[in-house]
Design a protein around this motif. Structure first.
Motif, mmCIF file in Angstrom:
data_model
loop_
_atom_site.group_PDB
_atom_site.id
_atom_site.type_symbol
_atom_site.label_atom_id
_atom_site.label_comp_id
_atom_site.label_asym_id
_atom_site.label_seq_id
_atom_site.Cartn_x
_atom_site.Cartn_y
_atom_site.Cartn_z
ATOM 1 N N ALA A 202 0.830 -1.167 -0.132
ATOM 2 C CA ALA A 202 -0.029 -0.232 -0.080
ATOM 3 C C ALA A 202 0.778 1.240 -0.211
ATOM 4 C CB ALA A 202 -0.883 -0.015 1.198
ATOM 5 N N THR A 206 -0.953 3.626 -4.083
ATOM 6 C CA THR A 206 -1.416 4.400 -3.451
ATOM 7 C C THR A 206 -1.957 5.680 -4.495
ATOM 8 O OG1 THR A 206 -1.261 6.264 -2.084
ATOM 9 C CG2 THR A 206 0.688 5.669 -2.873
ATOM 10 N N PRO A 207 -3.094 6.332 -4.181
ATOM 11 C CA PRO A 207 -3.621 7.437 -5.046
ATOM 12 C C PRO A 207 -2.364 8.441 -4.990
ATOM 13 C CG PRO A 207 -5.056 6.695 -3.534
ATOM 14 C CD PRO A 207 -3.989 5.903 -3.127
ATOM 15 N N GLN A 317 -7.503 -1.024 -6.548
ATOM 16 C CA GLN A 317 -7.978 -0.469 -5.511
ATOM 17 C C GLN A 317 -7.354 0.135 -4.433
ATOM 18 O OE1 GLN A 317 -10.055 -4.546 -4.420
ATOM 19 N NE2 GLN A 317 -11.855 -3.822 -4.988
ATOM 20 N N ALA A 318 -5.862 -0.392 -4.511
ATOM 21 C CA ALA A 318 -5.191 0.324 -3.452
ATOM 22 C C ALA A 318 -4.859 1.556 -3.817
ATOM 23 C CB ALA A 318 -3.991 -0.565 -3.096
ATOM 24 N N CYS A 319 -4.854 1.726 -5.068
ATOM 25 C CA CYS A 319 -4.570 3.093 -5.994
ATOM 26 C C CYS A 319 -5.784 4.183 -5.933
ATOM 27 C CB CYS A 319 -3.910 2.921 -7.336
ATOM 28 S SG CYS A 319 -2.329 2.172 -7.360
ATOM 29 N N GLY A 320 -7.122 3.448 -5.462
ATOM 30 C CA GLY A 320 -8.112 4.294 -5.275
ATOM 31 C C GLY A 320 -9.051 4.232 -6.597
ATOM 32 N N ARG A 371 -9.868 1.894 -1.638
ATOM 33 C CA ARG A 371 -8.567 2.068 -1.170
ATOM 34 C C ARG A 371 -8.680 1.593 0.466
ATOM 35 N NH1 ARG A 371 -2.861 2.586 -0.951
ATOM 36 N NH2 ARG A 371 -2.326 3.827 0.969
ATOM 37 N N THR A 375 -6.326 -1.796 1.634
ATOM 38 C CA THR A 375 -5.482 -1.650 2.747
ATOM 39 C C THR A 375 -5.790 -2.208 3.930
ATOM 40 O OG1 THR A 375 -6.086 0.573 3.158
ATOM 41 C CG2 THR A 375 -4.436 0.519 1.554
#
Length: 418
Positions: A202, A206-207, A317-320, A371, A375
């Motif tokens: 994460a 990440t975004p 998804q972790a990148c938003g 996100r 995480t």
């Protein structure tokens, strides 16, 4: 099972990973797993790690507690980034040379039997298998249906499940990536199993990795949603469905799409997408580069109906990113209500409608929830803690019981109870 403290109290063990499904140039879930596991072993354990994979030449590289062994293998037809080991004698020689305490087999073809053969001569070796793909259905049935039709494909799938039952009975422990796969093994009589969720870094995915100049760097317009897929561009992943979906999107949506990765369908889809705002930048080897691509996009799309976990989905998804996919395999577990939209497998029109619906809704809030879920629920530290603290000790205990019971003699397996 044996406790975490008890396993960590062991002398330094040699753990061996054994797989056909490795590529240094095409990524993939197993390649990611091998890299993350190497880092975990060196950072968090006293153990040594031997990783045996296919490569262009025979080569053994020893760096401290990590041993990376490539076995010369030919390229897979249609998938030149992957190789398939046929020289199992070389694999057996490597196992005999290093004599690992635990062998973890990560694929179902040929190499697991090298591990079984090794155990005949070194019966204290614990064997662990990862049932990472429901291969009788995802591989054998799919290809059989394409080549021979429905009825022969079902017969081939049944034979493949019998093969799986025969193979995994040889292992001291088997882990799956989902409860569905674990239930499938139970139906085959394989009950020494655990579910092992995989993870995501994460801090990398990440975004904050978003790059406002990413679209321009690909020559794509700045308006509308940017869809992204990351993975092998081949039939198994149903990459062709994504292009069919894109053609059905409303023109006024102004969407673009980037398909990151390589595979046997890439050249064909490049040709078929000429004139469309769709780009194929190839495989991105750098994890930070992949995170940049994901975080700079708006919606992750996937057409695969037989996904057993979906690391790329978790990374997106972790990148938003919210996800648009199909209601098959592990996707309903990865994308519950509120994190994306799923439609019927193989339905390009339904997938296009879901993309439009998601984009016109509160997609930013959905991405933020994705996100948070990724995480919270998926962490490599947790994955490998379970592997080393529960699964490996269970396998080692069974191996020890097998030796004490005298079910093995030098070079020969005796029937249980002999």
């Amino acid at each position: 099972m044996e406790s975490s403290a008890a396993f960590r109290a062991h002398r330094s063990l040699l753990i061996c990973d054994l797989t056909q499904s490795y590529s240094s140039s095409a990524g993939g879930g197993i390649s990611t797993y091998l890299r993350e596991k190497r880092d975990y072993v060196l950072r968090s354990t006293p153990h040594r790690l031997l990783q045996i994979v296919p490569g262009p030449e025979d080569r053994v590289i020893e760096r401290g507690r990590h041993i990376f062994a490539q076995v010369r293998a030919g390229q897979v037809p249609g998938s030149p980034d992957y190789r398939f080991i046929l020289r199992t004698g070389k694999v057996r020689a490597l196992l005999a040379r290093f004599r690992p305490d635990v062998i973890e087999s990560l694929c179902p073809w040929l190499l697991p039997w090298s591990a079984v053969h090794h155990r005949r001569y070194f019966p204290q070796t614990a064997l662990v298998a990862g049932y990472r793909t429901d291969f009788p259905n995802a591989h054998v049935y799919r290809v059989g249906a394409e080549l021979f039709g429905e009825t022969p494909a079902r017969l081939l799938r049944d034979l493949a499940y019998r093969y799986a039952a025969r193979l995994y009975r040889e292992f001291d422990w088997v882990y799956t990536l989902s409860d569905d796969a674990r239930a499938r093994l139970a139906a085959l009589g394989i009950d020494r199993t655990s579910r092992l969720p995989l993870g995501v870094d994460a801090a990398v995915f990440t975004p904050e990795a978003r790059d406002p100049g990413y679209r321009a760097s690909l020559g794509l317009p700045e308006t509308g949603p940017l869809l992204i897929y990351a993975g092998r561009i081949d039939n198994e992943k149903r990459a062709d469905l994504l292009l069919a979906m894109f053609r059905r999107l409303p023109r006024e949506l102004g969407a673009s799409m980037v398909m990151v990765g390589d595979g046997k369908l890439r050249a064909k889809l490049i040709e078929e997408s000429r004139g469309l705002p769709v780009v194929f930048p190839g495989f991105v080897q750098d994890r930070a580069g992949l995170a940049r691509a994901l975080a700079s996009s708006d919606i992750y799309v996937s057409g695969m109906a037989d996904e057993t976990f979906g690391i790329s989905v978790i990374e997106a998804q972790a990148c938003g990113l919210p996800v648009v996919g199909v209601a098959g395999g592990a996707m309903p577990d990865r994308v519950p209500s509120g994190l994306g939209l799923l439609g019927p497998p193989g339905d390009a029109a339904a997938m296009a409608a879901n993309v439009a619906t998601l984009w016109r809704g509160d997609h930013n809030a959905m991405g933020a929830r994705a996100r948070e879920a990724a995480t919270r629920d998926y962490c490599w530290q947790r994955t490998f803690s379970q592997l080393f603290d529960r699964i490996y000790p269970a396998a080692m205990r069974r191996a020890a019981r097998r030796v004490r019971a005298g079910h093995y003699v030098a070079g020969q397996v005796l029937p249980a109870g002999t």
